[in-house]
Design a protein around this motif. Sequence first.
Motif, mmCIF file in Angstrom:
data_model
loop_
_atom_site.group_PDB
_atom_site.id
_atom_site.type_symbol
_atom_site.label_atom_id
_atom_site.label_comp_id
_atom_site.label_asym_id
_atom_site.label_seq_id
_atom_site.Cartn_x
_atom_site.Cartn_y
_atom_site.Cartn_z
ATOM 1 N N PRO A 215 70.218 57.612 37.909
ATOM 2 C CA PRO A 215 69.508 56.605 38.526
ATOM 3 C C PRO A 215 70.388 55.561 38.937
ATOM 4 O O PRO A 215 71.055 55.046 38.172
ATOM 5 C CB PRO A 215 68.516 56.108 37.617
ATOM 6 N N ILE A 218 65.761 51.021 41.171
ATOM 7 C CA ILE A 218 64.349 51.147 40.818
ATOM 8 C C ILE A 218 63.344 49.976 41.389
ATOM 9 O O ILE A 218 63.898 48.608 41.400
ATOM 10 C CB ILE A 218 64.298 51.070 39.268
ATOM 11 N N LEU A 232 62.282 55.565 42.153
ATOM 12 C CA LEU A 232 63.635 55.637 41.547
ATOM 13 C C LEU A 232 64.474 56.338 42.518
ATOM 14 O O LEU A 232 64.228 57.410 42.850
ATOM 15 C CB LEU A 232 63.228 56.345 40.225
#
Length: 389
Positions: A215, A218, A232
């Motif tokens: 990731p 966000i 995400l």
Amino acid sequence: MKKMLCAAQIGCGKFAHQQDLPNLSTHPLVHLKYACDVNIDNARATAEEFKIPCYTADFMDVINDPEVDFIKIATSHEAHLPIIEAAAKAGKHIFCEKPMAMYDEEAYKIIRAVRRGKVKICVDLNRRMSPAMQALKKQYLAHAADPQHNPWQYVETVREMLPEENLPHLNIRIQDESSSYGLGHLDPLTGGGEIIGESVHWIDLACWLFAPQLPCEITAWGSSRLSHGIYLKFDGGASMTLDFSCSGTFDYPKEQFELTHNAAFFRSLHFVENEYYGFPGAGKESFALQHDPYPEMGDGFENFKAKYFAKVQNSTNSKLIENTTPLTVDKGHRAMLDGFIDAILNDKPSPCDEMAGFRSTYLARLAIQSIRTKQTLPVQIEDITPCIF
């Protein structure tokens, strides 16, 4: 090498009675020795119900027993850290209910404890182990490795594909009935709300599905306690959108997953049916329920809905009848337990280790921060890959 493992259940509440205790007490490789709960009457009643030889209100009785190989934690969230630290110090392996921790600092301490104790931890972020999600990922990866398209599909030949046109995107729709949430879910000291208590499941699922991508960004909106959305983004271009509503109904199945990639569509309907579109041989798969009182009604999504109504139509309390006549889809709880036992007995990696547990907590906390600041937040590489020994 040991052929059986001695286990203890710490926390004997509703979830433990629905999943942990039935799974542990019937597992051929497990001897369930303890029922432990802060309420000694609950611990005693649980031990009697599941024919467990020992019960206690003090988890240190379990930790200090040299026969115990691993513990299953199903307490309120804030109690995880002290139990895990004590277990790791004593050399006990740990199977912990989600979330592993409520805060980043707690997660860091857990990572350090299990690594210094040289024990394995498995966090019960079970969606990744469900047969439906395992099958969906297999189909997705096969298509990604060798994309095939149906002969009738339009393919652009005038221009080259743009970079973002073939990036995978996972859309998760959760419609839940929040009247079922206990106060422990919503109490900021013991539960922290539904992003920490529930959405860690789907954050983890996206991280597992798109690994080894990490990731990198966000964005979240809505309520940090109840209904919310999370977007995400991953460093390889994949992305996930979660839409969580607490104002739905149990009369319709809760979870739906839709993945698009390279002109193909992969859909999972509440763990009972997968649909695949856009490539030769695409079709449907059905998955057996964990508990099915109506096997004669067949498999698949529509039949599951019919089974639900067959179960509740003469009831005035669906929760009561759920306890007496369970109708449960396979979300991967038993497979996660099987994977963890195999990891202990054969010294394999945990099916959902401390880093997976940490990342779900860390990203959930960032999502809450994003809601409160109304900002998109970066996921720093040094934060998502902490260096802890």
